[in-house]
Design a protein around this motif. Structure first.
Motif, PDB file in Angstrom:
ATOM      1  N   TYR A 155      37.825  38.983  21.787  1.00  0.00           N
ATOM      2  CA  TYR A 155      36.696  39.717  22.367  1.00  0.00           C
ATOM      3  C   TYR A 155      37.011  40.178  23.795  1.00  0.00           C
ATOM      4  O   TYR A 155      36.793  41.337  24.155  1.00  0.00           O
ATOM      5  N   LEU A 156      37.586  39.280  24.578  1.00  0.00           N
ATOM      6  CA  LEU A 156      37.905  39.624  25.971  1.00  0.00           C
ATOM      7  C   LEU A 156      38.953  40.728  26.082  1.00  0.00           C
ATOM      8  O   LEU A 156      38.823  41.644  26.893  1.00  0.00           O
ATOM      9  N   ILE A 157      39.994  40.636  25.256  1.00  0.00           N
ATOM     10  CA  ILE A 157      41.049  41.647  25.398  1.00  0.00           C
ATOM     11  C   ILE A 157      40.563  43.021  24.933  1.00  0.00           C
ATOM     12  O   ILE A 157      40.975  44.043  25.454  1.00  0.00           O
ATOM     13  N   LEU A 158      39.649  43.004  23.979  1.00  0.00           N
ATOM     14  CA  LEU A 158      39.104  44.280  23.524  1.00  0.00           C
ATOM     15  C   LEU A 158      38.221  44.892  24.617  1.00  0.00           C
ATOM     16  O   LEU A 158      38.301  46.089  24.921  1.00  0.00           O
TER      17      LEU A 158
ATOM     18  N   ILE B 116      42.112  29.427  29.260  1.00  0.00           N
ATOM     19  CA  ILE B 116      41.590  30.750  29.632  1.00  0.00           C
ATOM     20  C   ILE B 116      41.432  30.841  31.143  1.00  0.00           C
ATOM     21  O   ILE B 116      41.877  31.807  31.775  1.00  0.00           O
ATOM     22  N   LYS B 117      40.862  29.807  31.734  1.00  0.00           N
ATOM     23  CA  LYS B 117      40.702  29.824  33.194  1.00  0.00           C
ATOM     24  C   LYS B 117      42.041  29.889  33.907  1.00  0.00           C
ATOM     25  O   LYS B 117      42.203  30.614  34.887  1.00  0.00           O
ATOM     26  N   ASN B 118      43.008  29.116  33.405  1.00  0.00           N
ATOM     27  CA  ASN B 118      44.340  29.152  34.009  1.00  0.00           C
ATOM     28  C   ASN B 118      44.942  30.550  33.949  1.00  0.00           C
ATOM     29  O   ASN B 118      45.489  31.051  34.934  1.00  0.00           O
ATOM     30  N   LEU B 119      44.843  31.167  32.772  1.00  0.00           N
ATOM     31  CA  LEU B 119      45.373  32.520  32.618  1.00  0.00           C
ATOM     32  C   LEU B 119      44.726  33.476  33.612  1.00  0.00           C
ATOM     33  O   LEU B 119      45.414  34.250  34.282  1.00  0.00           O
ATOM     34  N   PHE B 120      43.420  33.399  33.708  1.00  0.00           N
ATOM     35  CA  PHE B 120      42.726  34.308  34.621  1.00  0.00           C
ATOM     36  C   PHE B 120      43.141  34.090  36.069  1.00  0.00           C
ATOM     37  O   PHE B 120      43.356  35.051  36.803  1.00  0.00           O
ATOM     38  N   ARG B 164      43.740  51.576  38.810  1.00  0.00           N
ATOM     39  CA  ARG B 164      43.923  50.643  37.696  1.00  0.00           C
ATOM     40  C   ARG B 164      43.858  49.199  38.161  1.00  0.00           C
ATOM     41  O   ARG B 164      43.129  48.384  37.584  1.00  0.00           O
ATOM     42  N   GLU B 165      44.597  48.896  39.228  1.00  0.00           N
ATOM     43  CA  GLU B 165      44.618  47.521  39.728  1.00  0.00           C
ATOM     44  C   GLU B 165      43.250  47.104  40.248  1.00  0.00           C
ATOM     45  O   GLU B 165      42.817  45.963  40.057  1.00  0.00           O
ATOM     46  N   ASN B 166      42.587  48.026  40.890  1.00  0.00           N
ATOM     47  CA  ASN B 166      41.280  47.735  41.456  1.00  0.00           C
ATOM     48  C   ASN B 166      40.254  47.404  40.359  1.00  0.00           C
ATOM     49  O   ASN B 166      39.552  46.405  40.426  1.00  0.00           O
ATOM     50  N   THR B 167      40.232  48.242  39.342  1.00  0.00           N
ATOM     51  CA  THR B 167      39.304  48.034  38.227  1.00  0.00           C
ATOM     52  C   THR B 167      39.581  46.721  37.517  1.00  0.00           C
ATOM     53  O   THR B 167      38.683  45.936  37.206  1.00  0.00           O
ATOM     54  N   GLN B 168      40.859  46.535  37.274  1.00  0.00           N
ATOM     55  CA  GLN B 168      41.310  45.326  36.587  1.00  0.00           C
ATOM     56  C   GLN B 168      40.918  44.065  37.346  1.00  0.00           C
ATOM     57  O   GLN B 168      40.399  43.109  36.779  1.00  0.00           O
ATOM     58  N   LEU B 169      41.178  44.094  38.635  1.00  0.00           N
ATOM     59  CA  LEU B 169      40.865  42.936  39.471  1.00  0.00           C
ATOM     60  C   LEU B 169      39.381  42.638  39.461  1.00  0.00           C
ATOM     61  O   LEU B 169      38.967  41.483  39.367  1.00  0.00           O
ATOM     62  N   LYS B 170      38.593  43.685  39.559  1.00  0.00           N
ATOM     63  CA  LYS B 170      37.160  43.492  39.578  1.00  0.00           C
ATOM     64  C   LYS B 170      36.722  42.819  38.275  1.00  0.00           C
ATOM     65  O   LYS B 170      35.963  41.855  38.272  1.00  0.00           O
ATOM     66  N   TRP B 171      37.246  43.309  37.176  1.00  0.00           N
ATOM     67  CA  TRP B 171      36.908  42.740  35.872  1.00  0.00           C
ATOM     68  C   TRP B 171      37.363  41.285  35.767  1.00  0.00           C
ATOM     69  O   TRP B 171      36.620  40.397  35.339  1.00  0.00           O
ATOM     70  N   LEU B 172      38.591  41.038  36.181  1.00  0.00           N
ATOM     71  CA  LEU B 172      39.136  39.681  36.103  1.00  0.00           C
ATOM     72  C   LEU B 172      38.276  38.707  36.901  1.00  0.00           C
ATOM     73  O   LEU B 172      37.956  37.609  36.438  1.00  0.00           O
ATOM     74  N   ASP B 174      35.108  39.056  37.822  1.00  0.00           N
ATOM     75  CA  ASP B 174      33.796  38.907  37.175  1.00  0.00           C
ATOM     76  C   ASP B 174      33.849  37.912  36.021  1.00  0.00           C
ATOM     77  O   ASP B 174      33.029  37.005  35.926  1.00  0.00           O
ATOM     78  N   GLU B 175      34.816  38.088  35.156  1.00  0.00           N
ATOM     79  CA  GLU B 175      34.920  37.207  33.992  1.00  0.00           C
ATOM     80  C   GLU B 175      35.237  35.779  34.419  1.00  0.00           C
ATOM     81  O   GLU B 175      34.708  34.827  33.864  1.00  0.00           O
ATOM     82  N   TYR B 176      36.092  35.683  35.408  1.00  0.00           N
ATOM     83  CA  TYR B 176      36.482  34.357  35.897  1.00  0.00           C
ATOM     84  C   TYR B 176      35.257  33.617  36.423  1.00  0.00           C
ATOM     85  O   TYR B 176      35.071  32.429  36.158  1.00  0.00           O
ATOM     86  N   ARG B 177      34.425  34.355  37.137  1.00  0.00           N
ATOM     87  CA  ARG B 177      33.208  33.755  37.675  1.00  0.00           C
ATOM     88  C   ARG B 177      32.310  33.260  36.537  1.00  0.00           C
ATOM     89  O   ARG B 177      31.828  32.145  36.564  1.00  0.00           O
ATOM     90  N   SER B 178      32.153  34.088  35.529  1.00  0.00           N
ATOM     91  CA  SER B 178      31.239  33.672  34.469  1.00  0.00           C
ATOM     92  C   SER B 178      31.852  32.577  33.585  1.00  0.00           C
ATOM     93  O   SER B 178      31.140  31.806  32.951  1.00  0.00           O
TER      94      SER B 178
END
Lengths: 182, 182
Positions: A155-158, B116-120, B164-172, B174-178
């Motif tokens: 789900y996350l990678i998608l 998952i947390k480690n990966l992030f 790309r890096e900026n968007t990616q980082l923001k997403w990473l 956000d998900e990490y926080r949740s």
DNA sequence: GGAGACATGTAATGCGTTACATGATTTG
DNA sequence: CAAATCATGTAACGCATTACATGTCTCC
């Protein structure tokens, strides 16, 4: 790139979910897995045999119809261990994208070179198609909260891929517009 | 991946800008060009010789200091033609990312798996570093409007990579926080 | 009965990495 | 004067693609 044998772990990861034939694995690369990995059948079949020799997987034969032989592969506990070890290994350095749009764009110096516009319009089509496909898959696979929880990584990678395509497309279209107004 | 010989065109593209030694080309892959291409010197030197045999480039020897020999390569008109032809060829199909963060994430099913947390957190560090580097380069190279116009393709790909890096980082993040709030 | 998908292989070749190898120059 | 960088090469090996090759099954 070479020398990592990532295909090995992709196969182990897929086999941990279900028993699969080589042909099944090949087909999986034409769905959203194709966003992050692809291999030809000519590489998959030998790799499966190699993994079996290494005792990470085993196989069973099934007859489909009158005499068509299908070889299903199953992961063994040593295979699961190898997969888990790989999952815990630190990530490599970020690899270059090797994306040919970027590559070509880099070598065009002048803003008014017609080839920039051509590149952008091609790239927009490629990514629009991909975005549409990924969005459709998200709808098919993860409209229920339950499925999101049960295959959380998938789900996350998608989600990540869709965000990437969306951002990219927006940028491409913006730049394309400002190229035309010049 | 194999069978395209993209390195050939990367070299031609670089040589169209300046005469370069093999060593110079290697060094260029450690700057922002490394975002989209990389090759080892053990591949670059033979490729340069091959291109010379194909009469796409020529070389001249220079002595630096007392006796250190440096071989500068120069593009020939046949090389420029080959490069231009490649630039006009249609883009390939989009290639899989082969990115190991995505790869590993895909194979982790449960939201509460610690990995998952480690990966992030690893991935956030990798991309933060890259974002910082690219942003710095943007400042160094393209703070003047003039430079943007003169190397327009380079400017665009750098802008694209930073976005790309900026968007990616923001997403990473956000998900990490949740993930942590669960 | 034919088209297209299913299913599995091998061989040749080339791209790309790792490792081996050597020597010159600059800088502290 | 030693370490780091500059500079150029070759050899072994493996990942990956393209092409060759064969046969079965399903559906129209």
């Amino acid at each position: 790139m070479a020398k990592k044998n990532t295909l090995k772990y992709v196969i182990l990861g897929l086999l941990r979910q279900h028993d699969l034939t080589g042909y099944d694995i090949k087909k999986l690369f034409s769905c959203e897995i194709g966003d992050f990995w692809n291999s030809k059948h000519s590489q998959i079949y030998p790799e499966l045999k190699k993994l079996e020799e290494e005792h990470l997987i085993t196989s069973r034969m099934e007859i489909s119809g009158k005499k068509l032989e299908k070889t299903y592969y199953m992961i063994k506990s040593a295979g699961i261990d190898a997969l888990d070890k790989w999952l815990s290994d630190p990530l490599d350095e970020i690899q270059p994208t090797r994306d040919d749009f970027t590559l070509k764009l880099y070598f065009i110096d002048h803003r008014h070179d017609q080839r920039i516009k051509n590149l952008f319009s091609e790239e927009i089509l490629r990514h629009q198609k991909k975005f549409d496909y990924l969005s459709a898959r998200m709808g098919e696979l993860f409209s229920s909260r339950e499925n999101q929880e049960q295959n959380f990584g998938h789900y996350l990678i998608l989600k990540k891929a869709i965000l990437r395509e969306n951002t990219q497309l927006k940028w491409l279209k913006d730049e394309y517009r400002s190229l035309k107004n010049n």
